[in-house]
Design a protein around this motif. Structure first.
Motif: not given
Ligand code: ZN
Lengths: 262, 267
Positions: A201-206, A208-209, A232, A234-235, A240
């Motif tokens: 899925m979209w790796v940015e802001k993972s 936060d996700a 879910f 998620l990426p 971290t």
């Protein structure tokens, strides 16, 4: 020359261990929150819950606590955390330095040991070398506890594995078992929940996700840490340790609300 | 060029939680097109929505494999619908998830009351979720999706247009460096999460949806026109911050405005 240590016989030592452990085990049969996995998210959740006076037990399949928090990436024991998760390091008294704006580094052993110690100080109880085996399902399909067995049992040859597990009751269960998401997977086996599995899925802001998706994933079951990622889809890239700590904290907040409701 | 334009009586804008000057966008659109623009609350707060049902639709719009259009076969997944419901009721941004734009628009459309579900009324919904459309064998993240309602993705403005190549080289060389830190380094050339330039960019995007609704091609080939379909952040910033509209599109906008004036007089 005077003896350095006080006198204790072999049988006294054994008695001390067994009697205290048996006492603890009886006490564990009923807890407010049972947490599967003593990685950073599980430890953080346990610490926050215990500080609020909630009876919390952490079940860890390994002999040591801390999960992957001892070490950063690539077997290098520098742990990275991002703003604002360094505030938790302040709370537990771990020194850190700002590497670049918003990115903090700290020695893994220092951060991990302090997190474990602060959870112990808060009153968290641990059962290690014990493995999650199954969930206890209550009325209205609600998760009401965990079935566990000793870790070595799973390493026994098949023909001698008829070793029955035991069950512990808990008002709330937290799956903090990392990518394995063992509790969620068990519910999936029973057809009670569906996970999308890993996907790009979209790796940015993972990071936060992971925190955003920390929730009561099934009645009575909260997911935290990398288990959120599995639940879910998620990426996988990115998170971290900050998201593990903040996910644990959010999981504790949700658990507190659920316990109040009951 | 299309002449028989239908009458537009209203454009409704639904803001998201993101800090964008939505009022500025509304006056920009109404001044330029002559169509009355009303700024409402967020889409979820404006209409009577069954968040449980909408959550199921949002869950089914999640993309798990960018190479497949099958989306999430997780309609009945307790976990995903439960968390979607929370996102809807709390109005928080959803990070790390890609949604099928068409499915999202269809899910929202259901909750627009009948009297507003007409061609005369345009709805522009700002969403703090990343949307994508399937094209050339894979999904591509988008800033906007022209539809009924039209969607503008705030996260899309940051994430959909590509950043300078050096950005990706740097990111791949050290995956531990936070996104925000890298964005800060490139802030002249890329949009960041609380960028003040987002308002200007959003103006251009809303204008694109107005053109589409009125039957015109929403994208321009001219690089300095703010209707330019930017694929790179740098292009997006230059085309939007200069605020220019090319001659061809000025004419088109005038047609829309004139038509609006005629219908306004008739009313
Ligand atoms: Zn143009």
């Amino acid at each position: 020359m005077a003896k350095l240590f006080s006198k204790a016989s072999e049988k006294d030592v054994t008695k001390a261990i067994v009697s205290q452990f048996a006492k603890d085990m009886v006490d564990f049969t009923e807890v407010d929150v049972a947490i599967i996995g003593a990685g950073p998210s599980g430890l953080q959740a346990a610490r926050d819950l215990s500080l609020s006076g909630i009876k919390t037990l952490v079940i860890e399949r390994n002999n040591y606590l801390g999960g992957g928090f001892w070490i950063g990436g690539f077997l290098m024991n520098t742990v990275t955390l991002r703003e604002p998760s360094q505030k938790i390091l302040d709370e537990i008294g771990v020194p850190y330095t700002e590497y670049t704006k918003g990115l903090y580094i700290t020695p893994g052993p220092h951060a991990c040991s302090k997190l474990i110690a602060s959870a112990c100080d808060a009153g968290v109880k641990f059962l290690n070398m014990a493995k999650f085996d199954d969930v206890v399902i209550r009325e209205k399909n609600r998760v009401g506890g965990v079935v566990i067995n000793w870790t070595p049992v799973s390493a026994l040859p098949r023909e001698i594995t008829c070793v029955d597990p035991v069950a512990l009751e808990a008002k709330v269960v937290i799956d903090a078992s990392g990518h394995d998401a063992v509790v969620v997977k068990k519910l999936e086996e029973r057809g009670l929940i569906k996970t999308p599995g890993f996907g790009a899925m979209w790796v940015e802001k993972s990071e936060d996700a992971v925190v955003e998706h920390t929730c009561e994933a099934y009645p009575g079951l909260i997911v935290t840490g990398m288990a959120v990622s599995t639940t879910f889809g998620l990426p996988r890239m990115g998170p971290t340790f900050g998201s593990m700590l903040l996910s644990g904290r959010k999981g504790a907040e949700i658990a507190k609300k659920l316990i109040k409701k009951k | 060029m299309q002449r028989n334009l239908s009458r537009r009586n209203k454009i409704y804008i639904y803001p998201s939680a993101w800090k964008i000057e939505y009022g500025e966008i509304a006056s920009f659109l109404s001044e330029l097109t002559g169509i009355p623009v009303e700024l409402r609350n967020s889409f979820f707060d404006t209409f009577v929505i069954d968040s449980e049902k909408l959550a199921v639709d949002f869950a089914a719009a999640r993309i798990f494999d960018i190479f497949s259009t099958s989306c999430a076969a997780v309609h009945e997944s307790y976990a995903i619908t439960a968390i979607e419901k929370e996102f809807i009721t709390e109005g928080k941004p959803v990070y790390g998830v890609l949604y099928d734009a068409g499915r999202v628009a269809a899910a929202l459309r259901k909750w627009i009351p009948k009297q507003e579900r007409r061609l005369e009324t345009q709805h522009i919904v700002f969403l703090d979720r990343l949307i994508a459309t399937y094209d050339a064998e894979r999904y591509h993240a988008r800033m906007l999706y022209c539809s009924f309602p039209s969607l503008i993705s705030t996260l899309g403005m940051i994430q959909a247009p590509a950043r300078p190549k050096e950005f990706y080289i740097l990111r791949n060389s050290n995956p531990n460096i936070p996104e925000e830190v890298l964005l800060e380094q490139f802030k002249e050339k890329v949009l960041t999460y609380d960028d003040p330039r987002l308002t200007e960019v959003a103006k251009g995007l809303t204008l694109q949806t107005v053109l589409w609704t009125n039957g015109f091609e929403p994208f321009c080939k001219n690089r300095s026109c703010r209707l330019y379909n930017a694929h790179w952040q740098e292009e997006l910033i230059t085309s939007q911050m200069q605020g220019k509209i090319c001659g061809k599109h000025q004419k088109i906008i005038r047609i829309i405005k004139d038509n609006q004036n005629i219908t306004n007089k008739k009313q």
